[in-house]
Enzyme design. Structure first.
Site, PDB file in Angstrom:
ATOM      1  CE  LYS A 169      -4.026  -2.121   2.211  1.00  0.00           C
ATOM      2  NZ  LYS A 169      -4.881  -2.173   3.420  1.00  0.00           N
ATOM      3  CB  SER A 171      -1.922   0.652   8.291  1.00  0.00           C
ATOM      4  OG  SER A 171      -2.153  -0.137   9.444  1.00  0.00           O
ATOM      5  CG  ASP A 172      -3.785  -5.265   5.347  1.00  0.00           C
ATOM      6  OD1 ASP A 172      -4.612  -4.769   4.562  1.00  0.00           O
ATOM      7  OD2 ASP A 172      -3.815  -6.452   5.714  1.00  0.00           O
ATOM      8  CD  GLN A 173      -7.288  -4.560  12.497  1.00  0.00           C
ATOM      9  OE1 GLN A 173      -8.470  -4.459  12.202  1.00  0.00           O
ATOM     10  NE2 GLN A 173      -6.740  -3.922  13.513  1.00  0.00           N
ATOM     11  CB  ALA A 203       1.173  -4.929   9.122  1.00  0.00           C
TER      12      ALA A 203
END
Length: 199
Positions: A51, A67-69, A104
């Site tokens: 991203k 960011s990623d979840q 993250a």
């Protein structure tokens, strides 16, 4: 340097605004499909980097936040429900159990190429819930754009028995404690920076 949030999530945008820094928002075009046999933390980290990288070409002189979840319940990955029926099924499955949110974070300096990454895990224990409680919660909050169908920053906190995390903002989607440390590594001290102009 310009600060860019490579996400259109309103939750991440609200969290980042807490730091009183001016920033731009860009929607990254990234395939979020997990790779075969990829651990959840690796998926979240990989996507957060992708991203940030997706925004780098449009912003070659910026600090870019990705960011990623990924939410795991036992060995199953749970995503955003999108509607009542799926949200009810998620909460019914989660009640009385513990699950792990892997959030993250990536900070990419697109001028130098320096990339900092962190995975902030949060373990959430959901209370035993009746069907009536689940239904009432979903009708009141409609958390259909949240992984796991619950908003810890709102009424969803009543579903939770305990939370174990080094950073409570990680669960909402953007770990601000880790981010402020990363920004400091890039010479940006959020405490001494000029505040963003009010809009």
């Amino acid at each position: 340097m310009k600060l860019v949030l490579a996400s259109t999530s309103r939750y991440r945008r609200e969290l980042l605004s807490r730091l009183h820094l001016p920033f731009e928002v860009m929607s990254p075009d990234v395939d979020e499909t997990p790779l075969p046999d990829e651990p959840p933390s690796a998926t979240a980290l990989r996507l957060s980097v992708l991203k940030a990288q997706a925004a780098a070409s449009a912003h070659p002189d910026a600090l870019i936040i990705g960011s990623d979840q990924v939410l795991m319940l036992d060995s199953e990955q749970l995503g955003k429900p999108g509607g009542f029926d799926k949200a009810f099924a998620q909460l019914k499955k989660m009640q009385g159990k513990a699950m792990v949110f892997h959030t993250a974070l990536t900070l990419l300096n697109s001028r130098t190429g320096r990339t900092q990454t962190r995975d902030i895990p949060t373990v959430v224990h959901i209370r035993p819930l009746s069907d009536a409680q689940i239904t009432a919660y979903l009708h009141k909050e409609q958390p259909y754009d949240c992984a796991g169908s619950a908003k810890s920053e709102s009424l969803g906190i009543a579903l939770m028995e305990r939370m174990d995390s080094p950073d409570p903002t990680a669960l909402i989607g953007l770990p601000l404690m880790a981010l402020t440390g990363m920004l400091l590594n890039e010479g940006v001290d959020v405490l001494t920076c000029q505040p963003a102009p009010s809009t």
